[in-house]
Write a protein that holds these residues in place. Structure first.
Motif, short mmCIF file in Angstrom:
data_model
loop_
_atom_site.label_atom_id
_atom_site.label_comp_id
_atom_site.label_asym_id
_atom_site.label_seq_id
_atom_site.Cartn_x
_atom_site.Cartn_y
_atom_site.Cartn_z
N VAL A 61 0.85 -1.20 0.00
CA VAL A 61 0.00 0.00 0.00
C VAL A 61 0.89 1.25 0.00
N GLU A 62 0.44 2.24 -0.71
CA GLU A 62 1.18 3.50 -0.93
C GLU A 62 1.78 4.12 0.34
N ALA A 63 2.75 5.01 0.13
CA ALA A 63 3.41 5.74 1.21
C ALA A 63 2.37 6.34 2.16
N VAL A 104 1.96 -2.03 4.37
CA VAL A 104 1.83 -0.59 4.10
C VAL A 104 3.22 0.05 4.12
N GLN A 105 3.50 0.87 3.13
CA GLN A 105 4.78 1.58 3.13
C GLN A 105 4.66 2.80 4.04
N VAL A 106 5.47 2.82 5.10
CA VAL A 106 5.39 3.95 6.04
C VAL A 106 6.57 4.90 5.77
N VAL A 184 9.51 0.10 5.05
CA VAL A 184 10.12 1.40 5.34
C VAL A 184 10.40 2.10 3.99
N HIS A 185 9.91 3.32 3.85
CA HIS A 185 10.16 4.08 2.61
C HIS A 185 11.55 4.72 2.70
N GLY A 186 12.56 3.92 2.33
CA GLY A 186 13.94 4.41 2.47
C GLY A 186 14.60 4.67 1.12
N CYS A 187 13.79 4.96 0.09
CA CYS A 187 14.35 5.11 -1.27
C CYS A 187 14.05 6.49 -1.84
N HIS A 188 14.47 6.68 -3.10
CA HIS A 188 14.06 7.82 -3.93
C HIS A 188 14.54 9.17 -3.44
N ARG A 281 15.38 7.64 -13.43
CA ARG A 281 15.78 6.35 -12.86
C ARG A 281 14.64 5.78 -12.00
N MET A 282 13.86 6.68 -11.39
CA MET A 282 12.75 6.26 -10.53
C MET A 282 11.54 5.84 -11.35
N PHE A 283 11.28 6.58 -12.42
CA PHE A 283 10.12 6.32 -13.28
C PHE A 283 10.63 6.14 -14.71
N THR A 289 14.83 -1.71 -16.12
CA THR A 289 16.06 -0.93 -15.89
C THR A 289 16.67 -1.17 -14.51
N MET A 290 15.93 -1.84 -13.61
CA MET A 290 16.48 -2.03 -12.26
C MET A 290 16.95 -3.46 -12.02
N LEU A 291 16.97 -4.27 -13.08
CA LEU A 291 17.34 -5.68 -12.91
C LEU A 291 18.80 -5.86 -12.49
N ILE A 328 8.64 -9.78 -8.22
CA ILE A 328 8.65 -8.57 -9.07
C ILE A 328 7.55 -7.63 -8.58
N SER A 329 7.70 -6.35 -8.87
CA SER A 329 6.60 -5.43 -8.53
C SER A 329 6.27 -4.56 -9.73
N LEU A 330 5.01 -4.16 -9.76
CA LEU A 330 4.53 -3.28 -10.84
C LEU A 330 3.73 -2.14 -10.23
N SER A 331 3.99 -0.95 -10.69
CA SER A 331 3.14 0.19 -10.34
C SER A 331 2.30 0.54 -11.57
N ARG A 332 2.95 1.12 -12.58
CA ARG A 332 2.19 1.61 -13.74
C ARG A 332 1.52 0.48 -14.51
N GLY A 333 2.14 -0.70 -14.54
CA GLY A 333 1.54 -1.84 -15.24
C GLY A 333 0.22 -2.25 -14.61
N LEU A 334 0.15 -2.14 -13.28
CA LEU A 334 -1.10 -2.52 -12.58
C LEU A 334 -2.10 -1.38 -12.49
N ILE A 335 -1.63 -0.17 -12.75
CA ILE A 335 -2.59 0.94 -12.90
C ILE A 335 -3.34 0.70 -14.22
N ALA A 336 -2.56 0.37 -15.25
CA ALA A 336 -3.15 0.18 -16.58
C ALA A 336 -4.07 -1.03 -16.64
N SER A 370 -6.93 13.13 -8.05
CA SER A 370 -7.06 11.69 -8.07
C SER A 370 -6.37 11.13 -9.32
N ILE A 371 -5.73 10.01 -9.15
CA ILE A 371 -4.96 9.39 -10.24
C ILE A 371 -5.84 9.11 -11.47
N ARG A 372 -5.26 9.30 -12.64
CA ARG A 372 -5.91 8.96 -13.90
C ARG A 372 -4.90 8.19 -14.75
C1 LIG Z 1 1.58 7.66 -9.53
C2 LIG Z 1 2.75 7.02 -8.84
C3 LIG Z 1 2.88 7.11 -7.46
C4 LIG Z 1 3.95 6.48 -6.81
N1 LIG Z 1 4.04 6.50 -5.44
C5 LIG Z 1 5.02 5.82 -4.81
C6 LIG Z 1 5.04 5.68 -3.40
O1 LIG Z 1 4.13 6.11 -2.69
N2 LIG Z 1 6.10 5.04 -2.83
C7 LIG Z 1 7.12 4.49 -3.58
O2 LIG Z 1 8.07 3.93 -3.03
N3 LIG Z 1 7.10 4.57 -4.94
C8 LIG Z 1 6.07 5.19 -5.56
N4 LIG Z 1 6.03 5.19 -6.94
C9 LIG Z 1 7.08 4.49 -7.71
C10 LIG Z 1 6.63 3.07 -8.08
O3 LIG Z 1 6.44 2.28 -6.93
C11 LIG Z 1 7.63 2.37 -9.03
O4 LIG Z 1 8.84 2.13 -8.37
C12 LIG Z 1 7.91 3.16 -10.32
O5 LIG Z 1 6.73 3.67 -10.87
C13 LIG Z 1 8.62 2.29 -11.37
O6 LIG Z 1 7.93 1.08 -11.60
P1 LIG Z 1 6.85 0.87 -12.80
O7 LIG Z 1 7.61 0.92 -14.08
O8 LIG Z 1 6.27 -0.49 -12.48
O9 LIG Z 1 5.86 1.95 -12.70
C14 LIG Z 1 4.95 5.79 -7.58
C15 LIG Z 1 4.78 5.68 -8.98
C16 LIG Z 1 3.70 6.27 -9.61
C17 LIG Z 1 3.56 6.10 -11.10
#
Ligand SMILES: Cc1cc2nc3c(=O)[nH]c(=O)nc-3n(C[C@H](O)[C@H](O)[C@H](O)COP(=O)(O)O)c2cc1C
Length: 395
Positions: A61-63, A104-106, A184-188, A281-283, A289-291, A328-336, A370-372
């Motif tokens: 779950v999100e930060a 939950v990511q704190v 723990v949100h220790g990145c980015h 690098r984050m997005f 790219t993180m393999l 593995i984890s997906l953010s944008r792939g699972l939004i889509a 709100s996310i779209r």
């Molecule tokens: C809309 C959005 C919100 C995000 N919020 C967080 C967050 O709360 N905490 C976090 O660690 N990463 C967050 N990220 C980064 C993602 O967890 C992920 O590492 C990043 O999008 C790259 O992976 P992807 O290619 O699967 O999207 C967010 C990404 C997106 C697109």
């Protein structure tokens, strides 16, 4: 299921927590909470239920902010007050009822990277401002290229201890709400990461300087939290394996950090990469790219390591087969496509609605809306779609 996707659907245990498959939803802020009080809404619940019903094994779950005293984004989850418990409990129950596990990511906040519509004072370990590296803005976010943030005020020692204590109280609330763990949100390059990084931590006291001192905040959070939540509750840690900037830490130091975190009792490591100075690098604008960084971190530790930025099930399967990653984890792939996992399990890869990496998701959330999603019109409206309502246990 096609034989070639077997690994993706092999169960795994993180400590004592059994997870149905190797697919995680990466934490993704969605601006679905209330403006006032950062409370869980029905929209937040239905959004997560959609991803759980879609076959994802673990939802991260999100930060979730543990102390809203300094700069932070609006409408993002909070765990600093008992009034937030009821909503958090509904969320945990709904995800579990829909068949997934949930941590939950704190977080302790944005630190110097508070560059969006924010409330609150900008604080950090030291007075080093952040900047979006020129030419590194992710696709669609070029208007932020080269932006320099406010110079932060260095936190006092008393304020750091207050943050540590608030963090532990927040983690205890997450446990009380019924979640399986915290991350723990220790990145980015956000606040906790800024303490770990030699780029942003120039302190002379016990929270800065040497490698050991830069890890002090992270380790204090881990030890103090473990004392309160007990041995069985999952504590993961999300770190950038390599900051990829001059003056930051590299992958060799990333490996040392991971080893120290494992010694401090972390149950899994969730990878990420970089910070705002190398923002894409984050997005990333492409997958996988993180393999390499994940492979290096996995070589350094014995606990499960999760690799983000996977979009194609075959890429994830290949990395699992090679033993480079554990999950593995997906953010944008699972939004889509919330049913990404179910479609992959059924071998219907061509039916997966693919993310086009346009970052409409990021633009909306960073704007405070709100996310779209450009390819999934249901995103942000899940509360009106009966398919995504939480299953009520016992019915
Ligand atoms: C809309 C959005 C919100 C995000 N919020 C967080 C967050 O709360 N905490 C976090 O660690 N990463 C967050 N990220 C980064 C993602 O967890 C992920 O590492 C990043 O999008 C790259 O992976 P992807 O290619 O699967 O999207 C967010 C990404 C997106 C697109």
């Amino acid at each position: 299921m096609p034989a070639k996707l077997e690994k993706l659907f092999e169960p795994i245990k993180i400590k004592n927590l059994p997870i149905e498959n190797r697919i995680c939803y990466a934490p993704t802020g969605k601006a679905h909470c209330t403006e006032d009080g950062h409370q869980v809404t029905d929209q937040a619940i239905c959004y997560y239920v959609a991803r759980a019903k879609g076959g994802t094994g673990l939802l991260i779950v999100e930060a979730c902010i543990a102390l809203p005293k300094y700069a932070w984004l609006g409408r993002i989850l909070g765990c600093w007050d008992d009034s937030q418990l009821a909503g958090l409990r509904n969320l945990a129950e709904a995800i579990h009822a829909a068949g997934a596990k949930a941590v939950v990511q704190v977080t302790l906040g944005l630190g110097s990277q508070a560059m969006f519509p924010i409330k609150g004072e900008v604080v950090a370990p030291s007075d080093v401002p952040s900047r979006i590296g020129k030419g590194t803005a992710p696709r669609g976010l070029g208007f932020m290229d080269g932006v320099v943030g406010t110079t932060p005020r260095p936190l006092t020692k008393e304020e750091i201890v207050e943050l540590e204590d608030a963090y532990v109280a927040g983690a205890e609330r997450i446990k009380k709400a019924g979640f399986d763990g915290i991350e723990v949100h220790g990145c980015h390059g956000y606040l906790i990461a800024e303490f770990i990084s030699p780029y942003s931590n120039k302190r002379q006291d016990e929270y800065g300087g040497s490698f050991e001192n830069r890890l002090r905040l992270a380790k204090n959070l881990l030890h103090k939290t473990r004392e309160k939540v007990g041995a069985d509750f999952i504590i993961g840690f999300r770190m950038s394996g390599d900051e990829h900037i001059e003056g930051g830490y590299n992958i060799e130091e990333g490996q040392r950090i991971a080893k120290e975190l494992e010694k401090a009792g972390v149950d899994y490591i969730h990878m990420s990469s970089g910070r705002y100075e190398v923002w894409n690098r984050m997005f990333p604008d492409e997958e996988g790219t993180m393999l390499d960084d994940t492979k290096a971190i996995k070589q350094a530790v014995g606990i499960p390591v999760i690799c983000p930025n996977i979009h194609n099930p075959l890429t994830g399967e290949k990395a699992l087969q090679k033993g480079i990653v554990d999950m593995i984890s997906l953010s944008r792939g699972l939004i889509a496509d919330p049913a990404w996992a179910n479609k992959a399990r059924a071998g219907k890869l061509e039916e997966i609605r693919r993310c086009i990496l346009c970052n409409t998701c990021l633009k909306t959330v960073f704007g405070g809306f709100s996310i779209r999603c450009a390819v999934n019109p249901e995103v942000g409206w899940e509360r009106f779609i009966p398919e995504y309502f939480p299953p009520i246990k016992g019915r």
